[in-house]
Design a protein around this motif. Structure first.
Motif, PDB file in Angstrom:
ATOM      1  N   TYR A 103      57.088  48.632  47.460  1.00 47.52           N
ATOM      2  CA  TYR A 103      56.703  49.574  46.401  1.00 47.52           C
ATOM      3  C   TYR A 103      55.190  49.737  46.321  1.00 47.52           C
ATOM      4  O   TYR A 103      54.675  50.861  46.328  1.00 47.52           O
ATOM      5  N   ILE A 104      54.457  48.642  46.276  1.00 53.38           N
ATOM      6  CA  ILE A 104      53.004  48.769  46.095  1.00 53.38           C
ATOM      7  C   ILE A 104      52.318  49.246  47.378  1.00 53.38           C
ATOM      8  O   ILE A 104      51.200  49.751  47.337  1.00 53.38           O
ATOM      9  N   ASN A 105      53.010  49.123  48.523  1.00 53.41           N
ATOM     10  CA  ASN A 105      52.435  49.600  49.781  1.00 53.41           C
ATOM     11  C   ASN A 105      52.758  51.053  50.087  1.00 53.41           C
ATOM     12  O   ASN A 105      52.115  51.659  50.954  1.00 53.41           O
ATOM     13  N   THR A 106      53.754  51.628  49.408  1.00 50.85           N
ATOM     14  CA  THR A 106      54.117  53.028  49.692  1.00 50.85           C
ATOM     15  C   THR A 106      53.683  53.986  48.594  1.00 50.85           C
ATOM     16  O   THR A 106      53.694  55.197  48.803  1.00 50.85           O
ATOM     17  N   SER A 107      53.313  53.482  47.446  1.00 54.25           N
ATOM     18  CA  SER A 107      52.955  54.358  46.322  1.00 54.25           C
ATOM     19  C   SER A 107      51.638  55.066  46.571  1.00 54.25           C
ATOM     20  O   SER A 107      50.759  54.558  47.284  1.00 54.25           O
ATOM     21  N   TYR A 108      51.499  56.236  45.945  1.00 58.48           N
ATOM     22  CA  TYR A 108      50.279  57.043  46.065  1.00 58.48           C
ATOM     23  C   TYR A 108      49.415  56.843  44.831  1.00 58.48           C
ATOM     24  O   TYR A 108      49.862  56.996  43.706  1.00 58.48           O
ATOM     25  N   TYR A 109      48.117  56.510  45.070  1.00 56.06           N
ATOM     26  CA  TYR A 109      47.215  56.129  43.987  1.00 56.06           C
ATOM     27  C   TYR A 109      46.140  57.179  43.707  1.00 56.06           C
ATOM     28  O   TYR A 109      45.256  56.972  42.879  1.00 56.06           O
ATOM     29  N   GLY A 110      46.189  58.332  44.366  1.00 59.00           N
ATOM     30  CA  GLY A 110      45.099  59.282  44.233  1.00 59.00           C
ATOM     31  C   GLY A 110      43.990  58.958  45.221  1.00 59.00           C
ATOM     32  O   GLY A 110      44.023  57.945  45.941  1.00 59.00           O
ATOM     33  N   ARG A 111      42.986  59.838  45.282  1.00 57.46           N
ATOM     34  CA  ARG A 111      41.861  59.684  46.218  1.00 57.46           C
ATOM     35  C   ARG A 111      42.349  59.518  47.662  1.00 57.46           C
ATOM     36  O   ARG A 111      41.740  58.805  48.461  1.00 57.46           O
ATOM     37  N   ASP A 112      43.498  60.145  47.970  1.00 58.21           N
ATOM     38  CA  ASP A 112      44.097  60.065  49.303  1.00 58.21           C
ATOM     39  C   ASP A 112      44.399  58.633  49.722  1.00 58.21           C
ATOM     40  O   ASP A 112      44.401  58.308  50.922  1.00 58.21           O
ATOM     41  N   ALA A 113      44.650  57.759  48.778  1.00 60.96           N
ATOM     42  CA  ALA A 113      44.927  56.346  49.060  1.00 60.96           C
ATOM     43  C   ALA A 113      46.419  56.068  48.888  1.00 60.96           C
ATOM     44  O   ALA A 113      46.974  56.254  47.809  1.00 60.96           O
ATOM     45  N   TYR A 114      47.059  55.611  49.971  1.00 65.38           N
ATOM     46  CA  TYR A 114      48.450  55.188  49.930  1.00 65.38           C
ATOM     47  C   TYR A 114      48.476  53.676  50.063  1.00 65.38           C
ATOM     48  O   TYR A 114      47.922  53.115  51.012  1.00 65.38           O
ATOM     49  N   GLY A 115      49.142  53.006  49.137  1.00 71.25           N
ATOM     50  CA  GLY A 115      49.234  51.567  49.209  1.00 71.25           C
ATOM     51  C   GLY A 115      48.083  50.868  48.512  1.00 71.25           C
ATOM     52  O   GLY A 115      46.995  51.417  48.323  1.00 71.25           O
ATOM     53  N   ILE A 116      48.336  49.620  48.135  1.00 66.87           N
ATOM     54  CA  ILE A 116      47.391  48.904  47.293  1.00 66.87           C
ATOM     55  C   ILE A 116      46.102  48.559  48.017  1.00 66.87           C
ATOM     56  O   ILE A 116      45.029  48.516  47.405  1.00 66.87           O
ATOM     57  N   GLN A 117      46.165  48.330  49.320  1.00 70.16           N
ATOM     58  CA  GLN A 117      44.934  48.007  50.048  1.00 70.16           C
ATOM     59  C   GLN A 117      43.980  49.206  50.061  1.00 70.16           C
ATOM     60  O   GLN A 117      42.790  49.065  49.770  1.00 70.16           O
ATOM     61  N   ALA A 118      44.504  50.384  50.383  1.00 64.85           N
ATOM     62  CA  ALA A 118      43.662  51.587  50.377  1.00 64.85           C
ATOM     63  C   ALA A 118      43.162  51.881  48.971  1.00 64.85           C
ATOM     64  O   ALA A 118      42.015  52.312  48.782  1.00 64.85           O
ATOM     65  N   ALA A 119      44.010  51.646  47.964  1.00 67.34           N
ATOM     66  CA  ALA A 119      43.600  51.903  46.580  1.00 67.34           C
ATOM     67  C   ALA A 119      42.502  50.943  46.146  1.00 67.34           C
ATOM     68  O   ALA A 119      41.551  51.340  45.460  1.00 67.34           O
ATOM     69  N   ALA A 120      42.621  49.673  46.530  1.00 62.62           N
ATOM     70  CA  ALA A 120      41.588  48.691  46.169  1.00 62.62           C
ATOM     71  C   ALA A 120      40.242  49.102  46.747  1.00 62.62           C
ATOM     72  O   ALA A 120      39.196  48.980  46.090  1.00 62.62           O
ATOM     73  N   ARG A 121      40.267  49.617  47.964  1.00 58.80           N
ATOM     74  CA  ARG A 121      39.026  50.075  48.605  1.00 58.80           C
ATOM     75  C   ARG A 121      38.508  51.353  47.951  1.00 58.80           C
ATOM     76  O   ARG A 121      37.310  51.510  47.731  1.00 58.80           O
ATOM     77  N   ALA A 122      39.414  52.271  47.629  1.00 60.83           N
ATOM     78  CA  ALA A 122      39.004  53.564  47.095  1.00 60.83           C
ATOM     79  C   ALA A 122      38.411  53.455  45.694  1.00 60.83           C
ATOM     80  O   ALA A 122      37.475  54.171  45.347  1.00 60.83           O
ATOM     81  N   TYR A 123      38.939  52.527  44.876  1.00 56.31           N
ATOM     82  CA  TYR A 123      38.514  52.468  43.471  1.00 56.31           C
ATOM     83  C   TYR A 123      37.533  51.339  43.168  1.00 56.31           C
ATOM     84  O   TYR A 123      36.703  51.469  42.256  1.00 56.31           O
ATOM     85  N   TYR A 124      37.633  50.219  43.918  1.00 61.34           N
ATOM     86  CA  TYR A 124      36.758  49.084  43.603  1.00 61.34           C
ATOM     87  C   TYR A 124      35.995  48.542  44.812  1.00 61.34           C
ATOM     88  O   TYR A 124      35.247  47.579  44.691  1.00 61.34           O
ATOM     89  N   ASP A 125      36.203  49.167  45.966  1.00 63.17           N
ATOM     90  CA  ASP A 125      35.496  48.787  47.189  1.00 63.17           C
ATOM     91  C   ASP A 125      35.674  47.309  47.517  1.00 63.17           C
ATOM     92  O   ASP A 125      34.735  46.615  47.951  1.00 63.17           O
ATOM     93  N   VAL A 126      36.890  46.798  47.317  1.00 62.99           N
ATOM     94  CA  VAL A 126      37.232  45.430  47.689  1.00 62.99           C
ATOM     95  C   VAL A 126      38.572  45.453  48.400  1.00 62.99           C
ATOM     96  O   VAL A 126      39.320  46.438  48.327  1.00 62.99           O
TER      97      VAL A 126
END
Length: 750
Positions: free
Chosen positions: A189-212
């Motif tokens: 679930y957390i790896n397939t969800s879309y978080y905005g900013r063209d980020a799919y998955g929690i790893q891409a989202a962590a980078r897109a929003y908090y740069d970690v």
């Protein structure tokens, strides 16, 4: 006849009488067919059939192969001539194992979406039934899905909202819950969800929003990402409206409170948490310069107007054709560079580094956005200056006050109709009469104009006149007119301070407002996107041209009056020898924004300059003054914004054209003469008035009856002329104290 036979005869008679009575228990008509026994039997029969059908469906439907990633495609963006602007849609996803995500961060998603996740069987029968019912009855995409159901929808199925898809989701969710562990499902679930900013998955989202990396996320950050899934674009902090920021904070608190309730987070640790604002987004490769602004806003417009979900659009396969004319786009960029950027030294001059420019150009007959300037570079400055609404609209709002007056036939305090020729007291700091809120705004540089026509007051942007006019018309009507013409004024108070343009607006929004005036009162909603095509579906977009929202005479009269601003007012920088031009300048409190919104019969363009703290400074992102930028004491609407407007418009407009107006007022026809003042000597004002800053002023090109030597009177109200024009309102007879409310203590603006 024996007693037995007599008894039998009586019984037969009684039965016959009962049959003949209209009531008394006889089952007649529909009651013979619908008895409680039959109804219960039917109900249980249907239940059995439903259970049998579900069993058959469970046996027939298997867990399919995961196909979400395989279906991802690019979206293609094109100019109006078919030239490709950009391609987007490469899936930004990096799968991480659940043990790479802190345990408490994992729990934030469970707390946000499905507190019973670790106990349920993978489905929510009540929520699914509600979703099916809403789909069948056409009430929209609603329902309460579990994490398992959402994972199944993301990974195994499509995003379409149909009964068959929901039933498949139900069956597959039950099977997945039995065949996979809860940890596997949560990871999926957390790896397939879309978080905005063209980020799919929690790893891409962590980078897109908090740069970690995901493993470095803390609980507060995880709670934001979990909250974000409900509405990724709306809740993205970098572009969220004040209302959306409030909503995402509420959901963030909801997630953490649920964690405390479930025993996953200590209450003391929760109480110590503060909201973790995300970092500004970084533009993906290929979206440098103006391209990123165009693509990003086009995507937002499609999602806003098409009914597509973010996940559906992100799946790709769409061709989005913008209304942008590539030639005009280049002309607008060239004008901003030549008239602004080339004159600024952002590296060495602190004031220059603060200036942000935005512009939008619209065809008033079609509503098409032909050119847009979002900022210096999408990679360097992510916020689109053409669509941002956080800076005051200033005096570009004044025409809307006069529009409300003309549309409603409003009168002054002494009952005189408000027209271009109506005379008001233009004394700086004059308290308004008849209002519920005390207000006494100064004019720019505290210049006193004394008795002045509405036409002259518009030309010179006299604050005191329009503050009084707003009260005369009624501020609720003024705000209603603003909404009618396309400004977003929801939740704003209808107070006199609004007459100075204290509400936020964007260049694109103001271009739409003035385009409606240019279009003779037919509503224009600027459209950046012309069409959206997909091989499997039809996407309809709303018509940019709407109904007649104000009378033609109202719109044309405003156009006529606004030609005076150009011919003999603060917009003189855009005069043209043969081209008809109307427009209005604006400069906000402390020179934090400066505007010129103007139009010809064929083109409407709004240019805004905004003071924003430069990156790397303590002022970063804050609204700051532009004083001193470009070597000028201040940046007003008649300087850089008007110069950019003229350089672009006169290059892009083609053959000169004339306004076709149905009006009997304003500078497009001869404006009314200035009031004749008494020549009797007067005592000097205790506060000397400053002369108008219009050294190049000349008589209106279309107003031969106006005297070029006329100048505004500077006498104070207490030194009124002995002979007043018949439409002049009476002098103030009492003093109203300036309010202490910060919203009402507004310095002079143009």
């Amino acid at each position: 006849m024996g007693r037995a036979e007599a008894r039998q005869a009586r019984q037969r008679g009684a039965r016959r009488a009962a049959r003949e009575r209209p009531s008394g228990g006889k089952r007649t008509g529909i009651r013979r067919f619908f008895t409680w026994k039959k109804l219960l039997g039917t109900f249980f029969g249907l239940c059995l059939l439903g259970m049998l059908g579900f069993v058959i469906l469970y046996m027939v439907v298997d867990i399919p192969e995961g196909n979400a990633a395989a279906k991802k495609q690019s979206n293609v963006y094109k100019y109006s001539n078919g030239e490709i602007i950009a391609r987007t849609g490469d899936v930004n996803r990096e799968i991480v194992d659940l043990d790479k995500v802190p345990e408490k961060v994992q729990k934030t998603f469970v707390a946000a979406e499905n507190k019973s996740f670790y106990k349920d069987e993978g489905i929510d029968f009540k929520g699914t039934a509600r979703g099916v019912l809403n789909t069948v009855t056409g009430k929209g995409k609603q329902g309460g899905s579990t994490i398992t159901q959402q994972y199944v929808k993301n990974y195994y199925l499509s995003q379409e909202q149909t009964v068959s898809r929901k039933l498949k989701e139900l069956v597959i969710s039950l099977k997945v819950d039995r065949e996979k562990s809860k940890d596997d499902i949560l990871a999926g679930y957390i790896n397939t969800s879309y978080y905005g900013r063209d980020a799919y998955g929690i790893q891409a989202a962590a980078r897109a929003y908090y740069d970690v990396d995901a493993k470095k996320l803390n609980v507060a950050q995880g709670a934001y990402l979990a909250a974000l899934l409900q509405a990724p674009s709306q809740y993205d902090w970098a572009v969220a409206t004040p209302t959306s920021k409030k909503l995402v904070k509420q959901r963030w608190n909801y997630v953490l409170d649920n964690m405390v309730e479930e025993g996953w987070l200590d209450s003391a640790e929760r109480d110590a948490m503060t909201f973790p604002e995300p970092k500004d987004p970084k533009a993906p490769p290929g979206l440098e310069g103006q391209t990123g602004y165009l693509v990003d806003e086009a995507k937002r417009e499609v999602l806003r107007n098409s009914g597509l979900s973010e996940a559906e659009f992100a799946a790709g396969g769409y061709t989005i054709t913008l209304n942008i004319d590539p030639k005009k786009q280049k002309q607008l960029e060239k004008a901003v560079d030549k008239k602004l950027n080339d004159r600024l030294d952002r590296k060495k001059n602190k004031a220059d580094a603060r200036v942000q420019a935005g512009a939008a150009s619209v065809d008033p007959k079609t509503g098409k956005v032909l050119a847009m300037y979002g900022g210096e570079n999408f990679v360097k400055h992510y916020t689109n200056n053409a669509t941002r609404r956080d800076y005051q609209s200033a005096s570009t709002f004044k025409p809307l006050i006069l529009a409300a007056a003309l549309e409603h036939g409003a009168t002054t305090q002494d009952g005189k109709p408000i027209t271009a020729g109506t005379i008001y007291d233009g004394t700086s700091g004059r308290p308004v009469k008849g209002g519920d809120v005390a207000f006494a705004p100064p004019n720019e540089d505290h210049v006193d104009y004394g008795p002045v026509t509405v036409q002259k007051a518009m030309n010179k942007s006299v604050n005191s006149v329009f503050a009084q006019m707003g009260v005369d018309v009624g501020m609720p009507r003024v705000m209603e007119m603003a909404s009618t013409l396309g400004m977003d004024v929801k939740g704003l108070p209808a107070v006199p301070a609004q007459t100075l343009g204290s509400m936020g607006a964007s260049p694109l929004e103001m271009a739409g407002v003035y385009a409606t005036l240019d279009n003779h009162g037919k509503k224009v909603t600027p459209a950046l996107v012309g069409s959206v095509e997909h091989k499997d579906r039809t996407v309809d977009l709303p018509d940019p041209i709407g109904d007649q929202v104000v009378k033609r005479t109202t719109a044309d009269s405003l156009t006529s009056v606004l030609t005076g601003v150009v011919d003999d007012g603060t917009g003189h920088a855009v005069r043209h020898p043969v081209q008809d031009v109307a427009g209005k300048t604006g400069t906000s409190d402390d020179n934090k924004s400066a505007w010129f919104t103007g139009y010809t019969p064929k083109l409407v363009t709004s240019v805004g300059l905004f003071g924003e703290g430069a990156p790397g400074t303590k002022e970063q992102g804050q609204q700051v003054s532009m004083k001193g930028a470009g070597g000028r004491p201040r940046v007003d609407g008649g300087s850089f914004p008007a110069e950019i407007w003229a350089a672009y418009t006169f290059d892009a407009m083609g053959a000169p054209s004339r306004f076709d107006l149905q009006t009997d007022m304003g500078a497009a026809v001869a404006p009314p003469p200035e009031p004749t003042l008494s020549k009797e000597p007067k005592e000097p004002s205790s506060t000397p008035s400053k002369p108008e800053k219009d050294p190049t002023s000349k008589p209106p090109s279309q107003s031969p009856s106006q005297s070029p030597s006329s100048s505004p009177p500077t006498s104070s109200p207490s030194q009124s002329p002995t002979s007043k024009p018949p439409t002049q309102e009476p002098e103030p007879t009492h003093t109203i104290e300036i309010p202490e409310d910060p919203d009402d203590r507004v310095p002079g603006r143009d």
